[in-house]
Design a protein around this motif. Structure first.
Motif, PDB file in Angstrom:
ATOM      1  N   ALA A  13      -1.197 128.696 -49.904  1.00  0.00           N
ATOM      2  CA  ALA A  13      -2.640 128.748 -49.647  1.00  0.00           C
ATOM      3  C   ALA A  13      -3.083 130.162 -49.284  1.00  0.00           C
ATOM      4  O   ALA A  13      -4.121 130.651 -49.761  1.00  0.00           O
ATOM      5  CB  ALA A  13      -3.008 127.773 -48.533  1.00  0.00           C
ATOM      6  N   LEU A  14      -2.315 130.845 -48.464  1.00  0.00           N
ATOM      7  CA  LEU A  14      -2.650 132.219 -48.085  1.00  0.00           C
ATOM      8  C   LEU A  14      -2.616 133.146 -49.298  1.00  0.00           C
ATOM      9  O   LEU A  14      -3.493 134.007 -49.467  1.00  0.00           O
ATOM     10  CB  LEU A  14      -1.677 132.709 -47.013  1.00  0.00           C
ATOM     11  CG  LEU A  14      -1.893 134.143 -46.500  1.00  0.00           C
ATOM     12  CD1 LEU A  14      -3.273 134.287 -45.880  1.00  0.00           C
ATOM     13  CD2 LEU A  14      -0.799 134.517 -45.493  1.00  0.00           C
ATOM     14  N   LEU A  18      -5.797 135.438 -50.841  1.00  0.00           N
ATOM     15  CA  LEU A  18      -5.686 136.869 -51.101  1.00  0.00           C
ATOM     16  C   LEU A  18      -5.897 137.177 -52.583  1.00  0.00           C
ATOM     17  O   LEU A  18      -6.540 138.182 -52.939  1.00  0.00           O
ATOM     18  CB  LEU A  18      -4.318 137.379 -50.648  1.00  0.00           C
ATOM     19  CG  LEU A  18      -4.043 137.322 -49.140  1.00  0.00           C
ATOM     20  CD1 LEU A  18      -2.616 137.771 -48.838  1.00  0.00           C
ATOM     21  CD2 LEU A  18      -5.046 138.195 -48.380  1.00  0.00           C
ATOM     22  N   ALA A  19      -5.376 136.323 -53.455  1.00  0.00           N
ATOM     23  CA  ALA A  19      -5.561 136.529 -54.892  1.00  0.00           C
ATOM     24  C   ALA A  19      -7.033 136.432 -55.267  1.00  0.00           C
ATOM     25  O   ALA A  19      -7.520 137.198 -56.116  1.00  0.00           O
ATOM     26  CB  ALA A  19      -4.746 135.504 -55.680  1.00  0.00           C
ATOM     27  N   VAL A 288      -7.450 131.038 -62.357  1.00  0.00           N
ATOM     28  CA  VAL A 288      -6.633 129.947 -62.881  1.00  0.00           C
ATOM     29  C   VAL A 288      -5.186 130.406 -63.075  1.00  0.00           C
ATOM     30  O   VAL A 288      -4.236 129.681 -62.761  1.00  0.00           O
ATOM     31  CB  VAL A 288      -7.226 129.430 -64.205  1.00  0.00           C
ATOM     32  CG1 VAL A 288      -6.252 128.496 -64.903  1.00  0.00           C
ATOM     33  CG2 VAL A 288      -8.540 128.717 -63.955  1.00  0.00           C
ATOM     34  N   THR A 289      -5.018 131.632 -63.574  1.00  0.00           N
ATOM     35  CA  THR A 289      -3.667 132.159 -63.767  1.00  0.00           C
ATOM     36  C   THR A 289      -2.932 132.296 -62.441  1.00  0.00           C
ATOM     37  O   THR A 289      -1.763 131.918 -62.320  1.00  0.00           O
ATOM     38  CB  THR A 289      -3.732 133.530 -64.465  1.00  0.00           C
ATOM     39  OG1 THR A 289      -4.432 133.397 -65.708  1.00  0.00           O
ATOM     40  CG2 THR A 289      -2.336 134.060 -64.727  1.00  0.00           C
ATOM     41  N   ALA A 290      -3.632 132.848 -61.440  1.00  0.00           N
ATOM     42  CA  ALA A 290      -3.015 132.996 -60.118  1.00  0.00           C
ATOM     43  C   ALA A 290      -2.673 131.637 -59.517  1.00  0.00           C
ATOM     44  O   ALA A 290      -1.595 131.456 -58.926  1.00  0.00           O
ATOM     45  CB  ALA A 290      -3.948 133.762 -59.189  1.00  0.00           C
ATOM     46  N   THR A 291      -3.569 130.676 -59.679  1.00  0.00           N
ATOM     47  CA  THR A 291      -3.302 129.328 -59.175  1.00  0.00           C
ATOM     48  C   THR A 291      -2.101 128.707 -59.875  1.00  0.00           C
ATOM     49  O   THR A 291      -1.275 128.034 -59.239  1.00  0.00           O
ATOM     50  CB  THR A 291      -4.540 128.436 -59.370  1.00  0.00           C
ATOM     51  OG1 THR A 291      -5.672 129.042 -58.735  1.00  0.00           O
ATOM     52  CG2 THR A 291      -4.317 127.063 -58.776  1.00  0.00           C
ATOM     53  N   ALA A 292      -1.985 128.940 -61.184  1.00  0.00           N
ATOM     54  CA  ALA A 292      -0.842 128.410 -61.925  1.00  0.00           C
ATOM     55  C   ALA A 292       0.456 129.016 -61.420  1.00  0.00           C
ATOM     56  O   ALA A 292       1.454 128.307 -61.223  1.00  0.00           O
ATOM     57  CB  ALA A 292      -1.019 128.696 -63.424  1.00  0.00           C
ATOM     58  N   TYR A 293       0.457 130.334 -61.203  1.00  0.00           N
ATOM     59  CA  TYR A 293       1.658 130.985 -60.678  1.00  0.00           C
ATOM     60  C   TYR A 293       2.042 130.402 -59.311  1.00  0.00           C
ATOM     61  O   TYR A 293       3.218 130.113 -59.052  1.00  0.00           O
ATOM     62  CB  TYR A 293       1.412 132.487 -60.536  1.00  0.00           C
ATOM     63  CG  TYR A 293       1.909 133.307 -61.691  1.00  0.00           C
ATOM     64  CD1 TYR A 293       3.265 133.538 -61.881  1.00  0.00           C
ATOM     65  CD2 TYR A 293       1.019 133.875 -62.590  1.00  0.00           C
ATOM     66  CE1 TYR A 293       3.723 134.289 -62.942  1.00  0.00           C
ATOM     67  CE2 TYR A 293       1.460 134.631 -63.662  1.00  0.00           C
ATOM     68  CZ  TYR A 293       2.815 134.845 -63.824  1.00  0.00           C
ATOM     69  OH  TYR A 293       3.267 135.586 -64.877  1.00  0.00           O
ATOM     70  N   ILE A 296       3.349 126.817 -59.658  1.00  0.00           N
ATOM     71  CA  ILE A 296       4.681 126.793 -60.266  1.00  0.00           C
ATOM     72  C   ILE A 296       5.731 127.276 -59.274  1.00  0.00           C
ATOM     73  O   ILE A 296       6.817 126.693 -59.170  1.00  0.00           O
ATOM     74  CB  ILE A 296       4.690 127.643 -61.547  1.00  0.00           C
ATOM     75  CG1 ILE A 296       3.842 126.966 -62.627  1.00  0.00           C
ATOM     76  CG2 ILE A 296       6.113 127.850 -62.050  1.00  0.00           C
ATOM     77  CD1 ILE A 296       3.604 127.818 -63.835  1.00  0.00           C
ATOM     78  N   ASN A 297       5.421 128.333 -58.533  1.00  0.00           N
ATOM     79  CA  ASN A 297       6.376 128.820 -57.531  1.00  0.00           C
ATOM     80  C   ASN A 297       6.620 127.781 -56.442  1.00  0.00           C
ATOM     81  O   ASN A 297       7.745 127.638 -55.938  1.00  0.00           O
ATOM     82  CB  ASN A 297       5.859 130.120 -56.908  1.00  0.00           C
ATOM     83  CG  ASN A 297       6.026 131.307 -57.832  1.00  0.00           C
ATOM     84  OD1 ASN A 297       6.945 131.338 -58.638  1.00  0.00           O
ATOM     85  ND2 ASN A 297       5.138 132.268 -57.742  1.00  0.00           N
ATOM     86  N   PHE A 298       5.567 127.061 -56.063  1.00  0.00           N
ATOM     87  CA  PHE A 298       5.724 126.002 -55.067  1.00  0.00           C
ATOM     88  C   PHE A 298       6.628 124.896 -55.611  1.00  0.00           C
ATOM     89  O   PHE A 298       7.505 124.382 -54.903  1.00  0.00           O
ATOM     90  CB  PHE A 298       4.354 125.442 -54.692  1.00  0.00           C
ATOM     91  CG  PHE A 298       4.399 124.398 -53.607  1.00  0.00           C
ATOM     92  CD1 PHE A 298       4.691 124.751 -52.299  1.00  0.00           C
ATOM     93  CD2 PHE A 298       4.151 123.069 -53.891  1.00  0.00           C
ATOM     94  CE1 PHE A 298       4.733 123.790 -51.292  1.00  0.00           C
ATOM     95  CE2 PHE A 298       4.185 122.104 -52.900  1.00  0.00           C
ATOM     96  CZ  PHE A 298       4.480 122.471 -51.595  1.00  0.00           C
TER      97      PHE A 298
END
Length: 318
Positions: A13-14, A18-19, A288-293, A296-298
């Protein structure tokens, strides 16, 4: 486990907050004025002022950011300056194309890469390893755009096995959809398969030289069982990491492949938005790209705890 999940959720979430800030500031730091692009030939001060007022470009960045966040929370990503269409509708049209392309590419790359990596590690020093290394080197060295053009020339134009361009939605015709998507997916997955193969081979070689594998061999376990249930499972941490990172990269980086095969995906929409200084679309694409990253990392973190309990225990202890 619960503490581990909460810790990863808080970090995600943090990172997303920031993104969002970086995206908003970075887009407005781009050179050029979108009002000039929209004005066309009529670049009088009155016309420019009217355009800036209509799209809120005359307000301070802080006010614009507040409106952007409040709208994004409600699911409203704004209206395209270039087309006048809601950005959420544009994403709903373009995103499924890129997601489908990326998912098929990642499945193909994982099957080929993991399979070739395991064979190269088990058959080390033999012809199978040399063949796998040669194909991996070709996959890493040959540019996607060149491979895509060659595939169109020989597999589409010369033989007609696959269509050279275009896209059919999955909801309209499943077979025709796959017929249009399978070739660009194969092209997109070749480089990723080479990366996965190299990482799988390296991890498998490390696992095969460990004490627990030697113990399993001394107990008389079947070679297939040793490879699949012991060596491969302990090598999956690296493989999952590579696949997770590359999946996020495919969603945002399939621009060239989509352009070559004429797919109406994320890539074309992003390029058009950048050239036209379409702030709402650029912000939505990067968000959307940042959210996808982040998502996926989560998911990769969760898979870590499933594959290797030591990760979960270490996360709880910290």
């Amino acid at each position: 486990m619960r503490r581990y999940l909460l810790s990863r959720a808080w970090q995600s979430a943090l990172t997303l907050v920031l993104a969002t800030v970086v995206v908003f500031v970075g887009v407005r730091a781009l050179p050029g004025d979108p009002a000039l692009a929209l004005a066309g030939e009529d670049r009088s001060p009155a016309a420019l002022a009217a355009i800036r007022e209509k799209y809120g470009l005359d307000e301070s960045w802080l006010v614009q950011f507040g409106k952007y966040v409040s709208s994004a929370v409600r699911g409203d990503l704004g209206t395209s300056i270039r087309t006048g269409q809601p950005v959420s509708e544009m994403l709903a049209t373009a995103l499924p194309v890129t997601v489908e392309l990326s998912l098929i590419a990642i499945v193909v790359a994982t099957l080929l890469g993991v399979g070739a990596g395991v064979v190269a590690a088990v058959r080390r020093g033999r012809p199978e390893e040399w063949v796998a290394n040669v194909f991996a080197l070709l996959g890493l060295s040959v540019p996607h755009f060149w491979l895509g053009l060659v595939a169109i020339l020989y597999l589409s134009v010369a033989t007609g096995l696959f269509p050279a361009s275009g896209f059919v939605p999955l909801s309209e015709d499943v077979l025709d959809n796959l017929h249009h998507v399978i070739l660009p997916s194969l092209i997109l997955g070749t480089g990723l398969a080479a990366v996965i193969m190299r990482q799988t081979r390296s991890s498998m070689l490390d696992a095969l030289s460990t004490d627990f594998v030697r113990t399993a061999r001394a107990k008389g376990l079947r070679p297939r069982t040793i490879v699949t249930r012991h060596a491969l499972r302990n090598s999956l941490i690296v493989v999952v990491t590579i696949v997770g990172l590359q999946l996020g990269g495919l969603i945002s980086g399939a621009v060239v492949t989509e352009q070559i095969f004429g797919l109406p995906g994320f890539g074309k929409m992003t390029i058009d938005a950048v050239f036209q200084r379409d702030y709402p679309v650029i912000q939505a694409v990067v968000l959307v790209t940042a959210t996808a990253y982040i998502a996926i990392n989560f998911a990769v973190d969760l898979l870590y705890s499933v594959i290797d309990p030591r990760v979960r225990v270490a996360g709880e202890a910290s």
